[in-house]
Design an enzyme around this catalytic site. Sequence first.
Site, PDB file in Angstrom:
ATOM      1  N   ILE A 160      21.136 -43.939  17.707  1.00  0.00           N
ATOM      2  CA  ILE A 160      22.509 -44.500  18.383  1.00  0.00           C
ATOM      3  C   ILE A 160      23.683 -44.642  17.534  1.00  0.00           C
ATOM      4  O   ILE A 160      24.781 -44.790  17.845  1.00  0.00           O
ATOM      5  CB  ILE A 160      22.179 -45.631  19.477  1.00  0.00           C
ATOM      6  CG1 ILE A 160      23.247 -45.843  20.468  1.00  0.00           C
ATOM      7  CG2 ILE A 160      21.976 -47.048  18.537  1.00  0.00           C
ATOM      8  CD1 ILE A 160      22.720 -46.950  21.648  1.00  0.00           C
ATOM      9  N   SER A 202      19.835 -27.291  17.984  1.00  0.00           N
ATOM     10  CA  SER A 202      21.054 -26.886  17.282  1.00  0.00           C
ATOM     11  C   SER A 202      21.309 -25.480  16.904  1.00  0.00           C
ATOM     12  O   SER A 202      20.460 -24.654  17.077  1.00  0.00           O
ATOM     13  CB  SER A 202      20.924 -27.471  15.572  1.00  0.00           C
ATOM     14  OG  SER A 202      21.669 -26.804  14.778  1.00  0.00           O
ATOM     15  N   GLU A 214      21.906 -24.139  14.500  1.00  0.00           N
ATOM     16  CA  GLU A 214      21.563 -23.656  13.330  1.00  0.00           C
ATOM     17  C   GLU A 214      20.204 -22.785  13.402  1.00  0.00           C
ATOM     18  O   GLU A 214      19.647 -22.068  12.524  1.00  0.00           O
ATOM     19  CB  GLU A 214      21.212 -24.554  12.357  1.00  0.00           C
ATOM     20  CG  GLU A 214      22.120 -25.285  11.570  1.00  0.00           C
ATOM     21  CD  GLU A 214      22.855 -24.335  10.530  1.00  0.00           C
ATOM     22  OE1 GLU A 214      22.116 -24.036   9.517  1.00  0.00           O
ATOM     23  OE2 GLU A 214      24.122 -24.105  10.668  1.00  0.00           O
ATOM     24  N   TYR A 231      15.556 -27.432   7.682  1.00  0.00           N
ATOM     25  CA  TYR A 231      16.422 -28.057   8.931  1.00  0.00           C
ATOM     26  C   TYR A 231      16.308 -27.383  10.169  1.00  0.00           C
ATOM     27  O   TYR A 231      15.741 -27.786  11.153  1.00  0.00           O
ATOM     28  CB  TYR A 231      17.685 -28.703   8.580  1.00  0.00           C
ATOM     29  CG  TYR A 231      18.466 -29.148   9.903  1.00  0.00           C
ATOM     30  CD1 TYR A 231      18.372 -30.421  10.448  1.00  0.00           C
ATOM     31  CD2 TYR A 231      19.415 -28.228  10.625  1.00  0.00           C
ATOM     32  CE1 TYR A 231      19.053 -30.884  11.689  1.00  0.00           C
ATOM     33  CE2 TYR A 231      19.967 -28.652  11.757  1.00  0.00           C
ATOM     34  CZ  TYR A 231      19.937 -29.722  12.098  1.00  0.00           C
ATOM     35  OH  TYR A 231      20.462 -30.374  13.451  1.00  0.00           O
TER      36      TYR A 231
HETATM   37  O1  F7E Z   1      28.477 -27.251   6.669  1.00  0.00           O
HETATM   38  C1  F7E Z   1      29.728 -25.124   3.934  1.00  0.00           C
HETATM   39  C2  F7E Z   1      28.358 -24.914   4.245  1.00  0.00           C
HETATM   40  O2  F7E Z   1      27.202 -29.616   6.545  1.00  0.00           O
HETATM   41  C3  F7E Z   1      29.303 -26.104   7.223  1.00  0.00           C
HETATM   42  C4  F7E Z   1      24.909 -30.317  11.270  1.00  0.00           C
HETATM   43  O3  F7E Z   1      25.536 -31.104  12.025  1.00  0.00           O
HETATM   44  O4  F7E Z   1      26.149 -28.405  12.238  1.00  0.00           O
HETATM   45  C5  F7E Z   1      25.797 -29.064  11.105  1.00  0.00           C
HETATM   46  O5  F7E Z   1      25.246 -28.305  10.118  1.00  0.00           O
HETATM   47  C6  F7E Z   1      29.662 -25.244   6.526  1.00  0.00           C
HETATM   48  C7  F7E Z   1      28.110 -24.404   5.639  1.00  0.00           C
HETATM   49  O6  F7E Z   1      27.310 -28.301   8.776  1.00  0.00           O
HETATM   50  C8  F7E Z   1      30.559 -27.626   1.722  1.00  0.00           C
HETATM   51  O7  F7E Z   1      27.743 -24.203   3.307  1.00  0.00           O
HETATM   52  C9  F7E Z   1      31.008 -25.288   1.781  1.00  0.00           C
HETATM   53  O8  F7E Z   1      28.239 -23.149   5.577  1.00  0.00           O
HETATM   54  O9  F7E Z   1      29.274 -29.279   7.590  1.00  0.00           O
HETATM   55  P1  F7E Z   1      28.045 -28.807   7.281  1.00  0.00           P
HETATM   56  P2  F7E Z   1      26.192 -27.268   9.146  1.00  0.00           P
HETATM   57  O10 F7E Z   1      25.367 -27.022   7.842  1.00  0.00           O
HETATM   58  O11 F7E Z   1      26.817 -26.327   9.811  1.00  0.00           O
HETATM   59  C10 F7E Z   1      24.741 -28.043  13.053  1.00  0.00           C
HETATM   60  C11 F7E Z   1      25.064 -27.639  14.442  1.00  0.00           C
HETATM   61  C12 F7E Z   1      23.758 -29.163  12.919  1.00  0.00           C
HETATM   62  O12 F7E Z   1      22.581 -29.145  13.609  1.00  0.00           O
HETATM   63  C13 F7E Z   1      23.393 -29.889  11.552  1.00  0.00           C
HETATM   64  O13 F7E Z   1      22.699 -31.182  11.785  1.00  0.00           O
HETATM   65  O14 F7E Z   1      30.109 -25.592   5.249  1.00  0.00           O
HETATM   66  N1  F7E Z   1      30.174 -26.153   2.941  1.00  0.00           N
HETATM   67  N2  F7E Z   1      31.242 -26.638   1.026  1.00  0.00           N
HETATM   68  C14 F7E Z   1      29.777 -27.184   2.690  1.00  0.00           C
HETATM   69  N3  F7E Z   1      28.968 -27.987   3.394  1.00  0.00           N
HETATM   70  C15 F7E Z   1      28.967 -29.404   2.991  1.00  0.00           C
HETATM   71  N4  F7E Z   1      28.093 -30.241   3.677  1.00  0.00           N
HETATM   72  N5  F7E Z   1      29.456 -29.654   1.929  1.00  0.00           N
HETATM   73  C16 F7E Z   1      30.507 -28.969   1.343  1.00  0.00           C
HETATM   74  O15 F7E Z   1      30.933 -29.358   0.021  1.00  0.00           O
END
Ligand code: F7E
Length: 324
Positions: A11, A123, A125, A147
């Site tokens: 939550i 998700s 993903e 994940y």
């Molecule tokens: O990354 C790129 C990274 O960590 C988005 C989670 O809520 O949504 C989320 O998963 C993109 C990726 O989200 C950085 O490589 C570049 O391609 O914000 P993100 P995610 O992996 O899409 C789904 C629906 C879920 O279910 C998950 O729980 O951005 N990226 N540079 C980066 N990502 C991060 N975190 N940090 C960077 O510096």
Amino acid sequence: MPTKSALITGICGQDGRYLSELLLSKGYEVHGTIASRAPGVGEADENLFYWDLSDGTNLQQIFKETQPDEVYNLAAQSHVRLSFELPIHTANVTGVGTLRVLEAIRQFQETSGKQIRFYQASSSEMFGQVKHSPQNEDTPFHPRSPYACAKVFGFWQTVNYRESYGMFACNGILFNHESPFRGEAFVTRKITRAAARIKVGLQQKLKLGNTQARRDWGFAGDYVDAMWKMMQQDEADDFVVATGVTHSVQDFLEIAFGHLDLDLEEVVETDQSLFRPAEVDTLCGDASKAREKLGWEPKVSFEELVRMMVDRDLKIAERDAASR
Ligand code: F7E
């Protein structure tokens, strides 16, 4: 009508926050679980229960005390890159954790006779290396991280409990959804926070991984409404929730920095350690089924979302700068 009771696992996360606001506005009694490491631990609150997805033992007691009509399973180890470093933990929490909740509901229903509806935070993903674009409920999964594999396990357990035991168990296949309350480790909030801190002189550089990745980003406040609507259907089903519009991380960066009149080139650096062993290059959702059957549609546009996040982070950064 008697007050409905809802239990939200996780939550204290972004979605838990928006969902509890929505349910309270609809007159629900809202309870939530909180992991022992979450912020606010130790504060007494009769509606909060300490519980973790790795723990299968005390859910029966929590159900007994809260008598939930609806359980929303939002808790997870939800960071994709971290899941490569903690694959077993992620499988145990995000994957088997979902099964623990489902099995606890099944047992509780059997002994108490009470019917509980279950929502699983599935998700986008799970689509991973996409087979078709845009992705809908019939698109095959090809998970690309520990994940995503754990989420596929949770998805199918949810379907199995529905088909085997007639449980009202549904999956919301949510594409990326953000807000000013998004965790700082996700790319959108990392960018808006950095832009604001750079603007007020609290930060000099922003290191990012793959800025060419494309996502279908929506507003979390819109998406929790879809979760609730799924739980009010006559029959449980699975729904994609998305905007149908895709943007790159670079697009997000340009709008966020442009909103504060900041020059990107001088401050943004690429950091190879932030790339993932396997990347999900592009996601774009087709939410036609949610539009038709739930009457749901997203209200906040991509540009509005980015500006909303930057504006709040600017307020925080200005306050932090003033208190130095
Ligand atoms: O990354 C790129 C990274 O960590 C988005 C989670 O809520 O949504 C989320 O998963 C993109 C990726 O989200 C950085 O490589 C570049 O391609 O914000 P993100 P995610 O992996 O899409 C789904 C629906 C879920 O279910 C998950 O729980 O951005 N990226 N540079 C980066 N990502 C991060 N975190 N940090 C960077 O510096």
